[in-house]
Write a protein that holds these residues in place. Structure first.
Motif, PDB file in Angstrom:
ATOM      1  N   ARG A  81       0.833  -1.214   0.000  1.00 27.82           N
ATOM      2  CA  ARG A  81       0.000   0.000   0.000  1.00 27.82           C
ATOM      3  C   ARG A  81       0.866   1.262   0.000  1.00 27.82           C
ATOM      4  O   ARG A  81       0.518   2.243  -0.645  1.00 27.82           O
ATOM      5  N   ALA A  82       1.980   1.238   0.724  1.00 26.16           N
ATOM      6  CA  ALA A  82       2.875   2.402   0.726  1.00 26.16           C
ATOM      7  C   ALA A  82       3.434   2.638  -0.677  1.00 26.16           C
ATOM      8  O   ALA A  82       3.487   3.776  -1.154  1.00 26.16           O
ATOM      9  N   ARG A  83       3.854   1.561  -1.336  1.00 26.52           N
ATOM     10  CA  ARG A  83       4.365   1.684  -2.716  1.00 26.52           C
ATOM     11  C   ARG A  83       3.260   2.145  -3.659  1.00 26.52           C
ATOM     12  O   ARG A  83       3.476   2.966  -4.531  1.00 26.52           O
ATOM     13  N   GLN A  84       2.062   1.600  -3.471  1.00 21.06           N
ATOM     14  CA  GLN A  84       0.921   1.973  -4.300  1.00 21.06           C
ATOM     15  C   GLN A  84       0.610   3.467  -4.122  1.00 21.06           C
ATOM     16  O   GLN A  84       0.403   4.178  -5.106  1.00 21.06           O
ATOM     17  N   ARG A 119      -4.689   4.658 -16.224  1.00 17.09           N
ATOM     18  CA  ARG A 119      -3.243   4.886 -16.068  1.00 17.09           C
ATOM     19  C   ARG A 119      -2.752   4.337 -14.719  1.00 17.09           C
ATOM     20  O   ARG A 119      -1.729   3.661 -14.646  1.00 17.09           O
ATOM     21  N   LEU A 120      -3.510   4.599 -13.665  1.00 18.19           N
ATOM     22  CA  LEU A 120      -3.125   4.104 -12.344  1.00 18.19           C
ATOM     23  C   LEU A 120      -3.247   2.584 -12.269  1.00 18.19           C
ATOM     24  O   LEU A 120      -2.427   1.924 -11.626  1.00 18.19           O
ATOM     25  N   LYS A 121      -4.259   2.018 -12.929  1.00 14.75           N
ATOM     26  CA  LYS A 121      -4.428   0.562 -12.926  1.00 14.75           C
ATOM     27  C   LYS A 121      -3.234  -0.111 -13.606  1.00 14.75           C
ATOM     28  O   LYS A 121      -2.743  -1.139 -13.132  1.00 14.75           O
ATOM     29  N   LYS A 122      -2.758   0.479 -14.693  1.00 11.51           N
ATOM     30  CA  LYS A 122      -1.582  -0.065 -15.393  1.00 11.51           C
ATOM     31  C   LYS A 122      -0.366  -0.046 -14.457  1.00 11.51           C
ATOM     32  O   LYS A 122       0.376  -1.027 -14.360  1.00 11.51           O
ATOM     33  N   THR A 123      -0.179   1.040 -13.752  1.00 18.73           N
ATOM     34  CA  THR A 123       0.934   1.161 -12.811  1.00 18.73           C
ATOM     35  C   THR A 123       0.800   0.142 -11.678  1.00 18.73           C
ATOM     36  O   THR A 123       1.783  -0.467 -11.262  1.00 18.73           O
ATOM     37  N   GLU A 124      -0.429  -0.063 -11.191  1.00 17.43           N
ATOM     38  CA  GLU A 124      -0.651  -1.057 -10.132  1.00 17.43           C
ATOM     39  C   GLU A 124      -0.333  -2.470 -10.616  1.00 17.43           C
ATOM     40  O   GLU A 124       0.200  -3.277  -9.872  1.00 17.43           O
ATOM     41  N   ARG A 125      -0.698  -2.766 -11.860  1.00 16.80           N
ATOM     42  CA  ARG A 125      -0.385  -4.095 -12.404  1.00 16.80           C
ATOM     43  C   ARG A 125       1.127  -4.301 -12.440  1.00 16.80           C
ATOM     44  O   ARG A 125       1.612  -5.398 -12.155  1.00 16.80           O
ATOM     45  N   GLU A 126       1.859  -3.254 -12.795  1.00 13.25           N
ATOM     46  CA  GLU A 126       3.319  -3.354 -12.819  1.00 13.25           C
ATOM     47  C   GLU A 126       3.850  -3.617 -11.406  1.00 13.25           C
ATOM     48  O   GLU A 126       4.775  -4.409 -11.227  1.00 13.25           O
ATOM     49  N   LEU A 127       3.265  -2.976 -10.405  1.00  6.24           N
ATOM     50  CA  LEU A 127       3.679  -3.208  -9.016  1.00  6.24           C
ATOM     51  C   LEU A 127       3.341  -4.642  -8.592  1.00  6.24           C
ATOM     52  O   LEU A 127       4.145  -5.316  -7.960  1.00  6.24           O
ATOM     53  N   SER A 128       2.171  -5.119  -8.985  1.00  9.29           N
ATOM     54  CA  SER A 128       1.787  -6.504  -8.668  1.00  9.29           C
ATOM     55  C   SER A 128       2.732  -7.492  -9.334  1.00  9.29           C
ATOM     56  O   SER A 128       3.124  -8.490  -8.727  1.00  9.29           O
ATOM     57  N   ASP A 129       3.099  -7.205 -10.590  1.00 15.50           N
ATOM     58  CA  ASP A 129       4.061  -8.065 -11.290  1.00 15.50           C
ATOM     59  C   ASP A 129       5.390  -8.104 -10.545  1.00 15.50           C
ATOM     60  O   ASP A 129       6.000  -9.163 -10.393  1.00 15.50           O
ATOM     61  N   LEU A 130       5.833  -6.945 -10.069  1.00 16.65           N
ATOM     62  CA  LEU A 130       7.079  -6.882  -9.303  1.00 16.65           C
ATOM     63  C   LEU A 130       6.963  -7.709  -8.023  1.00 16.65           C
ATOM     64  O   LEU A 130       7.888  -8.448  -7.657  1.00 16.65           O
TER      65      LEU A 130
END
Length: 157
Positions: free
Chosen positions: A31-34, A117-128
């Protein structure tokens, strides 16, 4: 895993009891990263405003009452969040054609663009977050977490 001094208070738990401490730390980190990603995107949204956008992206024409029922949050808190998101021009409100007392809410075009745009960024964080885990390991993790959730749900009834 790096353990903060504050985390050492609960670190000496056995494996079975450390599960939720680990889940808690993991979700706090995620959540902090998000939240940082939202802030870094240049979008002026709080975490909860982002959640409101997500709800209405998934539930077009929903109402404030729908979100209150889904979230379990206080109606006044949800009303404030919706007002804030509407003020930013990201959420639009229209009276329900069948019942003018009911207000239906939808993302504006700008709201949809920002949410995507934010959903795409969140998916990248989930992938990480799951980097290095195989598909089978992800399925097993989901199954185990589902089992834990069911244990808690079953015991509440």
């Amino acid at each position: 895993m790096v353990i903060n001094k504050v985390d050492n208070v609960n670190y000496n738990l056995d494996d079975k009891h450390q599960v939720f401490e680990t889940i808690h730390r993991l979700m706090h980190t995620f959540r902090a990263r998000q939240y940082r990603l939202i802030q870094d995107s240049g979008v002026d949204l709080t975490h909860m405003q982002h959640k409101v956008l997500g709800y209405f992206a998934r539930h077009p024409d929903a109402t404030l009452s729908d979100l209150v029922a889904e979230s379990g949050k206080d109606k006044a808190q949800i009303a404030r969040l919706i007002t804030e998101v509407r003020t930013k021009g990201l959420l639009d409100a229209k009276a329900d054609p069948a019942d003018k007392r009911v207000t239906r809410l939808n993302l504006t075009q700008v709201g949809r663009e920002i949410f995507e745009r934010l959903k795409k960024t969140e998916r990248e964080l989930s992938d990480l977050a799951v980097q290095g885990l195989s598909e089978d390991e992800c399925k097993l993790l989901l199954k185990l977490l589902g089992d834990i959730k069911n244990n808690l749900s079953d015991s509440a009834s």
